[in-house]
Each structure stands twice: as C-alpha cells, then as structure tokens.
Design an enzyme around this catalytic site. Structure first.
Site, short mmCIF file in Angstrom:
data_model
loop_
_atom_site.label_atom_id
_atom_site.label_comp_id
_atom_site.label_asym_id
_atom_site.label_seq_id
_atom_site.Cartn_x
_atom_site.Cartn_y
_atom_site.Cartn_z
N GLU A 1 26.04 54.86 -13.03
CA GLU A 1 26.37 53.47 -12.72
C GLU A 1 25.58 52.53 -13.62
OE1 GLU A 1 27.22 54.49 -8.00
OE2 GLU A 1 25.74 52.94 -8.50
N CYS B 1 22.11 46.34 -17.04
CA CYS B 1 21.12 47.28 -16.51
C CYS B 1 21.66 48.69 -16.70
CB CYS B 1 20.87 46.98 -15.04
SG CYS B 1 19.72 48.12 -14.21
N CYS C 1 17.25 60.98 -10.12
CA CYS C 1 15.86 60.73 -10.52
C CYS C 1 14.95 61.73 -9.81
CB CYS C 1 15.45 59.31 -10.16
SG CYS C 1 13.78 58.87 -10.71
N CYS D 1 10.75 57.99 -5.33
CA CYS D 1 10.22 56.76 -4.74
C CYS D 1 10.93 56.53 -3.41
CB CYS D 1 10.42 55.57 -5.68
SG CYS D 1 9.51 55.73 -7.23
N CYS E 1 13.83 53.86 -2.88
CA CYS E 1 14.92 53.82 -3.87
C CYS E 1 16.04 54.79 -3.50
CB CYS E 1 14.35 54.17 -5.25
SG CYS E 1 15.60 54.18 -6.56
N ASN F 1 4.29 48.04 -7.04
CA ASN F 1 4.74 48.14 -5.65
C ASN F 1 3.68 48.45 -4.61
OD1 ASN F 1 7.39 47.76 -6.67
ND2 ASN F 1 7.51 49.95 -7.10
N CYS G 1 18.99 46.14 -7.17
CA CYS G 1 17.85 46.98 -7.53
C CYS G 1 17.57 48.02 -6.44
CB CYS G 1 16.62 46.09 -7.73
SG CYS G 1 15.12 46.97 -8.13
#
Length: 466
Positions: A193, A207, A214, A218, A221, A320, A438
C-alpha cells in the site's frame, strides 16, 4: 501472478515466531528468542523476462491468507531482553544474467543504467533519453509504446532485454479528506500500500512502503501485526513514486515530497532503500529534493549510521517513548538498541553534518507516553541534537490496545516542548476512514505477530485491570 512462475517451499530449521505465539497462547510462558531466520521461506524461480538487476529479497515467511473479518489479537506474551532482531541485509547483485534475461530498469541507478545501455551497443545519450522518459518530462513511461522519440533499433533492444514495470495497480481508495491509498499487486501475488497526501499549502506527499509487512512488531502499528513477508526491491520502491505522479498529478497537483513511512522498517531493507532514494533524487529523472525525501526508522543504529554517511536524504526517527521501560514494550527494537545509545549516536553523527536536522516522530498514546513528565524528559533527551519533533495522533485499528491522546493533551504536551526550546509540530490523522493513516497500512492474516505483556502500571490506562 504472471504465468511461468514456479514456487518451491524451502524449510529452514529454526523456530517460527508466529507458530510459537500460537503454541504459547494459553499460557504466560516467556516466548523464546526469535531466530534470525523464519521457519519457512519461499524461493522464487523467475522466468527470464522478469530478472531484476540488481535485486534484493530478504528472508520470506510463509504467506498467510487473510480473512475478510478482523482477526483476533494474539495472546499477550513477554519477550526476553536479548530478543534477536534482524539487522539490515545486503542486496544481491546479478552480475551474470542468463542469455535472454530481461532487466528491470527501475532497479538501476543512473550509473548502472547507463552502463547497461552501453553494454548493448548504444550511446550514453540514448541512456539519458530513456531515463527521462521513465522518470521525467511528465511521461513516466510504463511500456515500450510510450517511449516516443527513441530510434527503432534501441526500442527493439529494449523490448527484447528490458522490463519497464515492477508493480501492477490493484485499486485506489479515496478518503473523505482527499487522501488516496493505492494498492499494488507484486509479481508473487503479495500486496503493498502507498498513500498520497495532498496539502493545502501546495505540497503533496507520497508515502512509500519498503517491505511487505514488518519485523519490528511495534505494538501500536497495524503493519507490525503482519510480521515480515519480504523486502521490496529498489524497483518496487521507486515505482510507487512513479505511479503516484503518473496517476494523481493531474488531480492533486505536483507531488513534491516522499516519505519512507509506509509498510516496513526501511533500514531493515537498507540496501534497496538507499538505492531507491538515490534514484528518486536524480536531477535528470524524478528530481525530488533530497531535503524532501525522508526515510524513517524505528532505531536500527548501524543502518542509521550508514544512511547518514551514504545518503543525502532526510532522516526521521520514530521515538514514541521517553524511558527504556516503555519503549522496550511498545517498540521491542529498543531491547537491542537502547534510547541512550540511539540518541548518543545521533548526537555524535550530526556533529559532522551542516544545516541538518533529524525529525523525531512521537505517536501520542493516551495514558502511556503523554504525561507532563514525559514532555519534560523528552526535552532533556533531545538536547544537543539538531532536531524537529512531530507529535502524531494515534490512529486506532482493529485489535489495538491503545487510544489516542486528546487534542487538549497534545496541545499541552506541545506547549511544554516549545517552552523548553524545541521545534515542534502537531500532525493529525489523514485518510483514517480508508485505513490510510499513519500506522494503519497492511492487512494481517489469521496468524499475527505477538502482543507483548503490558507493564503493570499501564494496565489500568488500557482498561485491562490490575
């Protein structure tokens, strides 16, 4: 998927983290360290017409089918401090192609591109003409028929030896605020995406993704729930920006900025990301300003240092948290590269770069990292580092434990940072009604990366009880 592919499943001895997550789902047993290799990987035998020069694929985990409904979150698990995170992997370069093989041109930087054209008996000037038709002059060619102005012999050679397209358009979704999410199918059937974000100030950002899934896990996410399927090649990264300009420039205006903040950890795929960034900023091609191409990382320190030495592009670090305890939980990479080590590395490296500021990204999680004490600690943490700070509103997704900080809390946090001398901005959600904001990209399957055990002091904030 194109005809002519054969897939062979190769079993690697080791422990599959996703299998372990399922096996330990009914207990509080500590999850063993992740091995550097997944249990299953796929070896792709490409037909001659689709060989990329050069190409890099990381270890590929088994592709998991995705149900139409939201799958339940994995059981809460804890991870030991010596969790074995993968480092960035070097790409493979195909220096000897089989006779009749086709080269994927968008996987070449200009020096390689020119060398390849000359190796077929054509002049450097013809290489430049072709480069501009792929990346410049508002052409963004996807097939041989669009290569106007090239001589017949050159086009004949290209039709026999080159492939212009790395992605296939699957769908475009438009959010209520004008944000577009583009879905691309890869040659192996996986989907990535890309998001295009228009801005009223004449700036439009694309983006791009750097991996399918991944490996960083995290906790806030959605992409992290997928685990890592594979790295993207340089061609697959570059073509996201090419497609965005080709498809949407007429609707949203000139696309001026690129951020590597889509699916994946860019520095886990460092070889292809640096090459893709180099292609994006080439003055004869797409010609993005290096200051407007930003690569984000969760904190892979060795790759971060390499990027600062080799690339002219901008750097963003997803921070974060202001303590190791919180960051160990919500960003497990911190168990390998602690906050102090990450920040001291930046402090030292940026001494040698003039007029360069790192962008710190800080996702605001209600009751977790948004206290006044967090704001004061953040001021101290970034002292001596030329930087800007983006406060980002958390975007909820299926199975998430977290909630977004209120606007009032974000403003209070921002004001404390500003009073402490920080350059700080607030970034609110864009495209969240199409899962384009995000932290919302991707589509986890029925088996997901593990949710980690919540520290006791935060269980009440997450309504988990004590």
């Amino acid at each position: 998927m194109e005809m002519g592919y054969m897939w062979m499943r190769r079993v690697r001895f080791g422990v599959n983290p996703l299998s372990l997550a399922m096996a330990y789902s009914s207990s509080a047993t500590t999850l063993p360290c992740f091995p550097p290799q997944p249990l299953f990987s796929f070896t792709c035998f490409k037909p001659p017409h689709l060989i990329s020069l050069p190409s890099s694929y990381g270890p590929r985990s088994i592709s998991i089918s995705t149900p139409s409904s939201c799958s339940s979150a994995s059981s809460l698990l804890s991870l030991p401090e010596n969790h074995d995170f993968p480092d960035g992997e070097r790409g493979q370069t195909y220096t000897h192609l089989p006779k009749g093989s086709k080269v994927l041109l968008k996987g070449l930087n200009y020096a390689e591109f020119q060398e390849w054209v000359q190796s077929h008996g054509f002049r450097p000037g013809q290489a430049l003409m072709l480069w501009k038709r792929l990346y410049g002059d508002n052409i963004w060619a996807h097939d041989i028929d669009e290569l106007k102005g090239l001589n017949k012999d050159f086009k004949k050679m290209l039709s026999e030896h080159a492939e212009l397209r790395a992605l296939s358009l699957k769908d475009i979704l438009t959010a209520s605020d004008g944000t577009r999410k583009i879905l691309f199918a890869l040659d192996d059937g996986l989907v990535i995406e890309t998001v295009v974000i228009p801005c009223d100030r004449g700036r439009t950002t694309v983006c791009v993704s750097s991996q399918v899934g991944c490996a960083m896990n995290c906790q806030f996410c959605y992409t992290g729930r997928m685990g890592l399927r594979r790295h993207l090649t340089a061609a697959e990264i570059v073509e996201q920006a090419v497609y965005a300009r080709r498809l949407l420039s007429g609707d949203v205006g000139s696309i001026t900025n690129v951020v590597f903040m889509g699916m994946g950890e860019p520095f886990h795929n460092i070889e292809n990301v640096i090459k893709a960034a180099d292609i994006l900023v080439d003055e004869q091609g797409l010609h993005f300003s290096p200051r407007k191409v930003t690569v984000s990382t969760s904190g892979l320190v060795p790759q971060l240092k390499r990027f600062l030495h080799e690339s002219k592009c901008a750097l963003a670090v997803s921070l974060n948290a202001t303590t190791d305890e919180v960051r160990n939980w919500i960003m497990p990479i911190n168990r390998k590269y602690k906050l102090s080590f990450l920040l001291e590395t930046l402090r030292e490296e940026l001494k040698f770069k003039n007029n360069y500021k790192v962008l710190f990204e800080y996702v605001m999680l209600a009751g977790i990292n948004d206290s006044i004490e967090d704001a004061k600690r953040l001021i101290d943490l970034v002292k001596g580092i030329p930087c800007k700070i983006n406060l980002i509103s958390f975007n909820p997704h299926c199975g998430s434990q977290f909630g977004p900080s209120s606007d009032e809390k974000m403003i209070e946090f921002r004001n404390i940072l500003a009073e402490g001398g920080c350059i700080v901005f607030m970034r609110f959600s864009r495209g969240d009604d199409q899962m384009a904001a995000c932290g919302q990209l991707g589509k986890p399957g029925s088996s997901q990366a593990p949710l980690l055990r919540v520290p006791e002091q935060f269980r009440v904030a997450l309504n988990l009880g004590v």
